[in-house]
Write a protein that holds these residues in place. Structure first.
Motif, PDB file in Angstrom:
ATOM      1  N   PRO A 170       0.853  -1.198   0.000  1.00  0.00           N
ATOM      2  CA  PRO A 170       0.000   0.000   0.000  1.00  0.00           C
ATOM      3  C   PRO A 170       0.886   1.244   0.000  1.00  0.00           C
ATOM      4  O   PRO A 170       2.059   1.169   0.381  1.00  0.00           O
ATOM      5  N   PRO A 171       0.368   2.388  -0.426  1.00  0.00           N
ATOM      6  CA  PRO A 171       1.186   3.611  -0.455  1.00  0.00           C
ATOM      7  C   PRO A 171       1.812   3.903   0.906  1.00  0.00           C
ATOM      8  O   PRO A 171       1.144   3.830   1.938  1.00  0.00           O
ATOM      9  N   GLN A 172       3.109   4.205   0.897  1.00  0.00           N
ATOM     10  CA  GLN A 172       3.834   4.534   2.115  1.00  0.00           C
ATOM     11  C   GLN A 172       3.908   6.051   2.290  1.00  0.00           C
ATOM     12  O   GLN A 172       3.458   6.811   1.446  1.00  0.00           O
ATOM     13  N   LYS A 173       4.486   6.477   3.405  1.00  0.00           N
ATOM     14  CA  LYS A 173       4.669   7.904   3.641  1.00  0.00           C
ATOM     15  C   LYS A 173       5.459   8.516   2.488  1.00  0.00           C
ATOM     16  O   LYS A 173       6.475   7.985   2.071  1.00  0.00           O
ATOM     17  N   ALA A 174       4.981   9.621   1.983  1.00  0.00           N
ATOM     18  CA  ALA A 174       5.574  10.237   0.800  1.00  0.00           C
ATOM     19  C   ALA A 174       6.943  10.839   1.127  1.00  0.00           C
ATOM     20  O   ALA A 174       7.061  11.707   1.995  1.00  0.00           O
ATOM     21  N   LEU A 175       7.971  10.365   0.440  1.00  0.00           N
ATOM     22  CA  LEU A 175       9.314  10.893   0.628  1.00  0.00           C
ATOM     23  C   LEU A 175       9.387  12.355   0.227  1.00  0.00           C
ATOM     24  O   LEU A 175      10.070  13.157   0.880  1.00  0.00           O
ATOM     25  N   HIS A 176       8.680  12.726  -0.846  1.00  0.00           N
ATOM     26  CA  HIS A 176       8.773  14.102  -1.327  1.00  0.00           C
ATOM     27  C   HIS A 176       8.251  15.103  -0.293  1.00  0.00           C
ATOM     28  O   HIS A 176       8.777  16.208  -0.170  1.00  0.00           O
ATOM     29  N   GLU A 177       7.247  14.711   0.467  1.00  0.00           N
ATOM     30  CA  GLU A 177       6.725  15.607   1.493  1.00  0.00           C
ATOM     31  C   GLU A 177       7.752  15.814   2.600  1.00  0.00           C
ATOM     32  O   GLU A 177       7.916  16.938   3.118  1.00  0.00           O
ATOM     33  N   ASP A 178       8.447  14.766   2.969  1.00  0.00           N
ATOM     34  CA  ASP A 178       9.475  14.863   3.999  1.00  0.00           C
ATOM     35  C   ASP A 178      10.617  15.760   3.541  1.00  0.00           C
ATOM     36  O   ASP A 178      11.112  16.597   4.316  1.00  0.00           O
ATOM     37  N   LEU A 179      11.039  15.625   2.285  1.00  0.00           N
ATOM     38  CA  LEU A 179      12.141  16.447   1.766  1.00  0.00           C
ATOM     39  C   LEU A 179      11.751  17.922   1.711  1.00  0.00           C
ATOM     40  O   LEU A 179      12.546  18.805   2.062  1.00  0.00           O
ATOM     41  N   ASP A 202      20.410  13.994  -0.523  1.00  0.00           N
ATOM     42  CA  ASP A 202      19.140  13.261  -0.439  1.00  0.00           C
ATOM     43  C   ASP A 202      18.150  13.753  -1.483  1.00  0.00           C
ATOM     44  O   ASP A 202      17.444  12.954  -2.108  1.00  0.00           O
ATOM     45  N   VAL A 203      18.099  15.060  -1.655  1.00  0.00           N
ATOM     46  CA  VAL A 203      17.167  15.647  -2.623  1.00  0.00           C
ATOM     47  C   VAL A 203      17.560  15.266  -4.049  1.00  0.00           C
ATOM     48  O   VAL A 203      16.719  14.854  -4.854  1.00  0.00           O
ATOM     49  N   ILE A 204      18.853  15.383  -4.373  1.00  0.00           N
ATOM     50  CA  ILE A 204      19.317  15.062  -5.725  1.00  0.00           C
ATOM     51  C   ILE A 204      19.083  13.587  -6.037  1.00  0.00           C
ATOM     52  O   ILE A 204      18.677  13.226  -7.154  1.00  0.00           O
ATOM     53  N   LYS A 205      19.325  12.729  -5.065  1.00  0.00           N
ATOM     54  CA  LYS A 205      19.072  11.297  -5.286  1.00  0.00           C
ATOM     55  C   LYS A 205      17.598  11.038  -5.572  1.00  0.00           C
ATOM     56  O   LYS A 205      17.251  10.210  -6.419  1.00  0.00           O
ATOM     57  N   TYR A 206      16.728  11.741  -4.855  1.00  0.00           N
ATOM     58  CA  TYR A 206      15.289  11.575  -5.095  1.00  0.00           C
ATOM     59  C   TYR A 206      14.903  12.104  -6.471  1.00  0.00           C
ATOM     60  O   TYR A 206      14.168  11.447  -7.221  1.00  0.00           O
ATOM     61  N   LEU A 207      15.410  13.270  -6.814  1.00  0.00           N
ATOM     62  CA  LEU A 207      15.025  13.902  -8.077  1.00  0.00           C
ATOM     63  C   LEU A 207      15.527  13.130  -9.288  1.00  0.00           C
ATOM     64  O   LEU A 207      14.819  12.994 -10.292  1.00  0.00           O
ATOM     65  N   PHE A 208      16.745  12.627  -9.199  1.00  0.00           N
ATOM     66  CA  PHE A 208      17.394  12.071 -10.389  1.00  0.00           C
ATOM     67  C   PHE A 208      17.846  10.622 -10.196  1.00  0.00           C
ATOM     68  O   PHE A 208      18.795  10.180 -10.844  1.00  0.00           O
ATOM     69  N   ASP A 209      17.149   9.875  -9.348  1.00  0.00           N
ATOM     70  CA  ASP A 209      17.529   8.478  -9.118  1.00  0.00           C
ATOM     71  C   ASP A 209      17.428   7.638 -10.382  1.00  0.00           C
ATOM     72  O   ASP A 209      18.160   6.664 -10.554  1.00  0.00           O
ATOM     73  N   ILE A 323      12.548  22.763  -4.099  1.00  0.00           N
ATOM     74  CA  ILE A 323      11.165  22.483  -3.731  1.00  0.00           C
ATOM     75  C   ILE A 323      10.296  22.346  -4.969  1.00  0.00           C
ATOM     76  O   ILE A 323       9.462  21.432  -5.077  1.00  0.00           O
ATOM     77  N   GLU A 324      10.488  23.252  -5.926  1.00  0.00           N
ATOM     78  CA  GLU A 324       9.684  23.184  -7.150  1.00  0.00           C
ATOM     79  C   GLU A 324       9.950  21.887  -7.910  1.00  0.00           C
ATOM     80  O   GLU A 324       9.019  21.248  -8.418  1.00  0.00           O
ATOM     81  N   MET A 325      11.211  21.473  -7.979  1.00  0.00           N
ATOM     82  CA  MET A 325      11.522  20.234  -8.683  1.00  0.00           C
ATOM     83  C   MET A 325      10.951  19.017  -7.962  1.00  0.00           C
ATOM     84  O   MET A 325      10.501  18.061  -8.600  1.00  0.00           O
ATOM     85  N   ILE A 326      10.982  19.041  -6.631  1.00  0.00           N
ATOM     86  CA  ILE A 326      10.402  17.935  -5.864  1.00  0.00           C
ATOM     87  C   ILE A 326       8.905  17.841  -6.132  1.00  0.00           C
ATOM     88  O   ILE A 326       8.357  16.748  -6.325  1.00  0.00           O
ATOM     89  N   GLU A 327       8.233  18.982  -6.147  1.00  0.00           N
ATOM     90  CA  GLU A 327       6.800  18.996  -6.430  1.00  0.00           C
ATOM     91  C   GLU A 327       6.507  18.476  -7.829  1.00  0.00           C
ATOM     92  O   GLU A 327       5.533  17.750  -8.053  1.00  0.00           O
ATOM     93  N   ARG A 328       7.362  18.814  -8.775  1.00  0.00           N
ATOM     94  CA  ARG A 328       7.199  18.310 -10.142  1.00  0.00           C
ATOM     95  C   ARG A 328       7.428  16.799 -10.190  1.00  0.00           C
ATOM     96  O   ARG A 328       6.710  16.073 -10.875  1.00  0.00           O
ATOM     97  N   LYS A 329       8.454  16.334  -9.486  1.00  0.00           N
ATOM     98  CA  LYS A 329       8.781  14.906  -9.483  1.00  0.00           C
ATOM     99  C   LYS A 329       7.608  14.081  -8.972  1.00  0.00           C
ATOM    100  O   LYS A 329       7.335  12.974  -9.468  1.00  0.00           O
ATOM    101  N   ALA A 330       6.907  14.614  -7.964  1.00  0.00           N
ATOM    102  CA  ALA A 330       5.764  13.902  -7.395  1.00  0.00           C
ATOM    103  C   ALA A 330       4.653  13.722  -8.424  1.00  0.00           C
ATOM    104  O   ALA A 330       3.831  12.814  -8.308  1.00  0.00           O
ATOM    105  N   ILE A 331       4.641  14.576  -9.438  1.00  0.00           N
ATOM    106  CA  ILE A 331       3.634  14.504 -10.505  1.00  0.00           C
ATOM    107  C   ILE A 331       4.103  13.608 -11.641  1.00  0.00           C
ATOM    108  O   ILE A 331       3.366  12.754 -12.138  1.00  0.00           O
ATOM    109  N   ASP A 332       5.369  13.799 -12.048  1.00  0.00           N
ATOM    110  CA  ASP A 332       5.906  13.071 -13.196  1.00  0.00           C
ATOM    111  C   ASP A 332       7.412  12.978 -13.061  1.00  0.00           C
ATOM    112  O   ASP A 332       8.093  13.984 -12.803  1.00  0.00           O
TER     113      ASP A 332
END
Length: 353
Positions: A170-179, A202-209, A323-332
């Motif tokens: 099931p969906p887990q706690k959103a990493l993007h919200e924590d970042l 941590d942010v770069i790894k999330y954005l560009f993993d 922050i803007e890139m994280i929000e975008r990543k959560a979408i696509d």
């Protein structure tokens, strides 16, 4: 070295200074696989690797797991066959079910050949992508150790794992919200540079993993005069515009990241220092500087001059940009790289002679 594993001694899981990056990734991949099983309620214990890599147990279910990771998107056929023989022998001795987990695509012809081992089953990268689809943390960790892009791979459910109730989490706690929360709470302080580097990494790894690999931190130049915070390698097979442009038009395979926890905007001094890390002939022509307050006018001028005169690209990002890139990543998944493309477009369109 295609196989990213390394020889371990019993109870020795240290990644020492002399170990290669392949060894580090191999160990990290084993840890990720263990954590995936744990997330489904199994006990997963890393072994000494002599017979197999992980003992996975839940109730009467006992799995002997052999883990393989290769640089190329396709698994090495001979290595998989050898691993099958090894893990099946080990599982028979311990009354476990033999399993091969590969961070690559396993050829269908090999799967057919392995039917000679009736109890063995294979889990490959597409099955793993399915298992971590609803867990941003595990998914990001998994993608970050791969040397190739998974853009063209579709998550696939494993019929064998389904028998053991390894359905999609099931969906887990959103990493993007924590970042985002961590960035918004950040107060720049020169006493916390290391913590800022950790946050940015941590942010770069999330954005560009799914786009970058290697993740080599805190590198000194050969003469120890300069140090950059992080260097990454563009993954093979990525099809996002910014990274393909970086490779084709800037001749770049490696991206340098610098993190500046300054209370004021960065100046041209930081730009000229970063430029010294860039070597076009070494496929290292792009740097991204992340700073709490961004760059001042003279720094922006130096960035344009570096691009115009030397063909080296330096992109300045702020915490707000992150922050803007994280929000975008959560979408696509494609949108963070698109953000960098927009930055580059604006720079090139407004580049003066």
């Amino acid at each position: 070295m295609d196989d990213m594993r390394y020889n371990k001694t019993k109870n020795d899981w240290r990644i020492e200074m002399g170990y290669s990056n392949s060894a580090r990734l191999g160990y990290e991949f084993e840890s990720i696989i263990a954590d995936i099983f744990r997330s489904y309620g199994f006990t997963a214990t890393l072994t000494d690797g002599k017979y197999h890599d992980i003992d996975v147990i839940k109730g009467e279910i006992k799995l002997a797991v052999e883990v393989k990771l290769f640089r190329d998107i396709k698994a090495n056929n001979n290595a998989v066959l050898s691993a099958a023989e090894k893990v099946c022998h080990s599982a028979k001795e311990s009354d476990f079910i033999p399993v091969i987990v590969s961070g690559n695509v396993v050829d269908e012809r090999i799967r057919v050949r392995l039917k000679e081992y009736p109890t063995l089953f294979i889990v490959d990268i597409q099955n793993l992508l399915y298992l971590v689809d609803n867990d941003e943390v595990l998914r990001s960790r998994l993608l970050s150790v791969l040397s190739f892009s998974t853009d063209d791979l579709l998550p696939q459910e494993s019929t064998e794992l389904k028998k053991y109730n390894l359905n999609k989490l099931p969906p887990q706690k959103a990493l993007h919200e924590d970042l985002i929360e961590r960035i918004k709470k950040w107060e720049p302080s020169l006493k916390e540079n290391t913590l800022y580097e950790k946050l940015c990494t941590d942010v770069i790894k999330y954005l560009f993993d799914s786009d970058l690999a290697l993740w080599k931190e805190q590198q000194k130049s050969n003469d120890d005069l300069f140090r950059f915070d992080l260097i990454c390698k563009i993954k093979d097979g990525t099809n996002k515009e910014f990274w393909t442009m970086a490779e084709k038009h800037f001749g770049t395979k490696y991206i340098i990241f610098e993190f500046k926890n300054y209370t004021e905007q960065i100046t041209q001094k930081e730009i000229f220092t970063t430029e010294k890390y860039l070597y076009l002939k070494a496929l290292r022509g792009i740097a991204i500087i992340i700073s709490t307050k961004g760059s001042d006018k003279n720094a922006d001028k130096a960035i344009r001059g570096t691009l115009r005169e030397n063909g080296k690209l330096i992109i300045s990002l702020t915490n707000e940009d992150l922050i803007e890139m994280i929000e975008r990543k959560a979408i696509d998944d494609n949108l963070p790289a698109e953000f960098l493309s927009e930055k580059l477009d604006n720079m090139l369109v407004n580049l003066e002679k």
